[in-house]
Design an enzyme around this catalytic site. Structure first.
Site, PDB file in Angstrom:
ATOM      1  N   ASN A 140      -9.067   8.271  12.864  1.00 28.59           N
ATOM      2  CA  ASN A 140      -9.376   8.784  11.535  1.00 28.59           C
ATOM      3  C   ASN A 140      -8.185   9.565  10.984  1.00 28.59           C
ATOM      4  OD1 ASN A 140     -12.409   8.181  11.411  1.00 28.59           O
ATOM      5  ND2 ASN A 140     -12.236   9.325  13.321  1.00 28.59           N
ATOM      6  N   GLY A 178       0.819  -1.209   0.000  1.00 28.48           N
ATOM      7  CA  GLY A 178       0.000   0.000   0.000  1.00 28.48           C
ATOM      8  C   GLY A 178       0.847   1.250   0.000  1.00 28.48           C
ATOM      9  N   HIS A 179       1.978   1.219  -0.691  1.00 31.07           N
ATOM     10  CA  HIS A 179       2.955   2.316  -0.612  1.00 31.07           C
ATOM     11  C   HIS A 179       2.503   3.579  -1.337  1.00 31.07           C
ATOM     12  CE1 HIS A 179       3.870   0.904  -4.638  1.00 31.07           C
ATOM     13  NE2 HIS A 179       4.700   1.905  -4.827  1.00 31.07           N
ATOM     14  N   LEU A 191      -2.655   6.654   1.389  1.00 30.79           N
ATOM     15  CA  LEU A 191      -2.555   7.767   2.322  1.00 30.79           C
ATOM     16  C   LEU A 191      -1.445   7.560   3.343  1.00 30.79           C
ATOM     17  CD1 LEU A 191      -3.696  10.361   3.646  1.00 30.79           C
ATOM     18  CD2 LEU A 191      -5.345   8.906   4.839  1.00 30.79           C
ATOM     19  N   VAL A 192      -1.458   6.428   4.031  1.00 30.96           N
ATOM     20  CA  VAL A 192      -0.464   6.168   5.072  1.00 30.96           C
ATOM     21  C   VAL A 192       0.793   5.532   4.498  1.00 30.96           C
ATOM     22  CG1 VAL A 192      -0.035   5.083   7.300  1.00 30.96           C
ATOM     23  CG2 VAL A 192      -2.326   5.846   6.729  1.00 30.96           C
ATOM     24  N   GLY A 193       0.622   4.593   3.573  1.00 33.29           N
ATOM     25  CA  GLY A 193       1.770   3.896   3.012  1.00 33.29           C
ATOM     26  C   GLY A 193       2.775   4.842   2.372  1.00 33.29           C
ATOM     27  N   TYR A 223     -15.705  -4.406   7.949  1.00 34.67           N
ATOM     28  CA  TYR A 223     -14.333  -3.896   7.927  1.00 34.67           C
ATOM     29  C   TYR A 223     -13.699  -4.067   9.306  1.00 34.67           C
ATOM     30  CZ  TYR A 223     -10.413  -0.678   7.206  1.00 34.67           C
ATOM     31  OH  TYR A 223      -9.158  -0.140   7.101  1.00 34.67           O
ATOM     32  N   ARG A 271     -15.401  13.112  16.662  1.00 33.38           N
ATOM     33  CA  ARG A 271     -14.359  12.358  15.978  1.00 33.38           C
ATOM     34  C   ARG A 271     -12.976  12.919  16.292  1.00 33.38           C
ATOM     35  NH1 ARG A 271     -17.809   9.365  15.660  1.00 33.38           N
ATOM     36  NH2 ARG A 271     -18.731   8.305  13.853  1.00 33.38           N
ATOM     37  N   TRP A 279     -24.240  14.064   5.550  1.00 28.37           N
ATOM     38  CA  TRP A 279     -24.977  12.987   6.215  1.00 28.37           C
ATOM     39  C   TRP A 279     -24.969  13.160   7.737  1.00 28.37           C
ATOM     40  CZ3 TRP A 279     -24.885   7.315   4.191  1.00 28.37           C
ATOM     41  CH2 TRP A 279     -25.319   7.293   2.870  1.00 28.37           C
TER      42      TRP A 279
END
Length: 404
Positions: free
Chosen positions: A168, A13-14, A17-19, A139, A262, A255
């Site tokens: 988050n 997952g590079h 977002l995080v990778g 998930y 959060r 929504w």
């Protein structure tokens, strides 16, 4: 266990977002022997392909940041995909990491693993104490399975796999697609487009839509017909599609009620925390047993551990009690309401229109604040506060529209 600068580190997952942030953080620390594969190059749900990759590359360490993710809408629409794809990726990568003798593995989960009504702030020990939030149950179950895989491999085989559960996240390379993005990027793009519509800035709207087209689901197709919605479409079709997502002239409908609380963490902070744990924290520190491998397997005369010696092994030693909840929460320990977040986003975008909340839509979990005392005790705290982070994210988003 120490990873030296020449260690080969695979980041699954590079480009995410995080990778991507973890990749850059490691490079900044002098770790240049990094491996990454795009989804097209390596499908992590394909067991044979993952095995062949590990056979060839033989990484010393693995960061499992790849996941099939999305917000409330996506979690509701693609429940089977969320549990199946995430479980397959985790099983394949963790299984092959063990089979190929990977020294260190870092698994990235999510704080959605915690019960919907868990006491706040949520400690690691809250796991599996009551029912999950229904809208992201699949998930969450997949991520719980992942952290339990890490924990169980450690206890049975003496591995050094650590699971971190970020709150988050938001930051550079975030997902801004309206169909499946998380709350902050979705909100930011909606507010930005509503501002552009009000200003009749169709050049900017078409640029935005070309960069991130809408792939209509069945319900939207019934309204506007089949085919992606991009900047080449008519104004009428673009406006109808955006209205479907609550975006109109100087007005955005979001929504829920806006009342849920959060916690948000800048993705580059998450990367720094992840790399800190990868380089400095071992499973033995988390469970408070300095030589846990020796305890479970018995050390040989040279100090090494014989993992094939299964005598007396049963996942844990009775005298040690139950070993569980070995994952680490990663966050800020601070929170705000979705309504307050929308005001911060509006300020960053320069939006002076109306933001409404549709209370007929689900809110999700009412509050999700995590206890980060374990993380702090391991030597890491966050740096970027939410007010600064929202502005940084919008600046990145605008810059992304001018790049390929």
């Amino acid at each position: 266990m120490t990873l030296d600068k020449d260690s080969k580190i695979y980041i699954a997952g590079h480009r995410g977002l995080v990778g991507s942030a973890i990749w850059n953080n490691l490079l900044s620390r002098g770790y240049n022997n990094l491996i990454g594969r795009t989804h097209k190059e390596l499908d992590l749900t394909n067991q044979i392909a993952v095995k062949e990759f590990f056979d060839k590359e033989r990484p010393d360490a693995v960061v499992l940041a790849a996941a099939f993710v999305g917000g409330i809408m996506a979690n509701s629409l693609y429940r089977a995909d969320f549990i199946m794809q995430n479980m397959m990726m985790q099983c394949n990568v963790i299984g092959q990491a063990y089979a190929h003798g990977v020294k260190k593995l870092l698994f990235l989960g999510s704080t959605c693993i915690y019960p919907k009504m868990a006491p706040q702030p949520m400690k690691e020990d809250s796991l599996l104490t009551s029912p999950l939030e229904y809208t992201n149950e699949e998930y969450a179950i997949a991520k719980i399975a992942g952290l339990k895989m890490c924990e169980s491999y450690n206890l049975q085989y003496g591995t050094n796999y650590i699971a971190v559960m970020p709150t988050n996240l938001y930051g550079p390379n975030d997902n801004f697609h309206l169909e499946n993005s998380h709350v902050m990027p979705a909100m930011m793009r909606k507010i930005y487009l509503a501002k552009l519509i009000h200003g009749d800035n169709w050049d900017a709207i078409r640029t935005d839509m070309n960069k991130r087209p809408i792939n209509p689901d069945d319900k939207l197709q019934n309204l506007i017909g089949k085919g992606n919605v991009d900047g080449k479409n008519t104004k009428e079709r673009i406006l109808k599609a955006l209205e479907f997502y609550g975006i109109s002239d100087n007005k955005v409908v979001l929504w829920g009620t806006g009342s849920p609380l959060r916690e948000f963490l800048w993705s580059e902070d998450m990367a720094d925390a992840s790399v800190h744990v990868l380089l400095n924290v071992d499973f033995s520190q988390i469970i408070g047993i300095e030589k846990y491998s020796s305890v479970f397997y018995g050390a040989k005369s040279d100090g090494s551990v014989d993992r094939n010696n299964s005598e007396g092994r049963g996942g844990a030693i009775p005298s040690l009690g139950e070993i569980r909840n070995c994952h680490i929460n990663v966050g800020t320990g601070k929170e705000l309401t979705i309504r307050e977040l929308s005001q911060l986003v509006a300020k960053a975008v320069g939006f002076e229109g109306t933001i409404e909340f549709d209370a007929s839509k689900p809110d999700g979990t009412p509050r999700k604040l995590i206890d980060v005392s374990k993380l702090h005790s391991l030597g890491w705290t966050h740096k970027v506060e939410i007010e600064d982070g929202v502005t940084r994210l919008f600046n990145w988003y605008r810059e992304s529209l001018s790049t390929e």
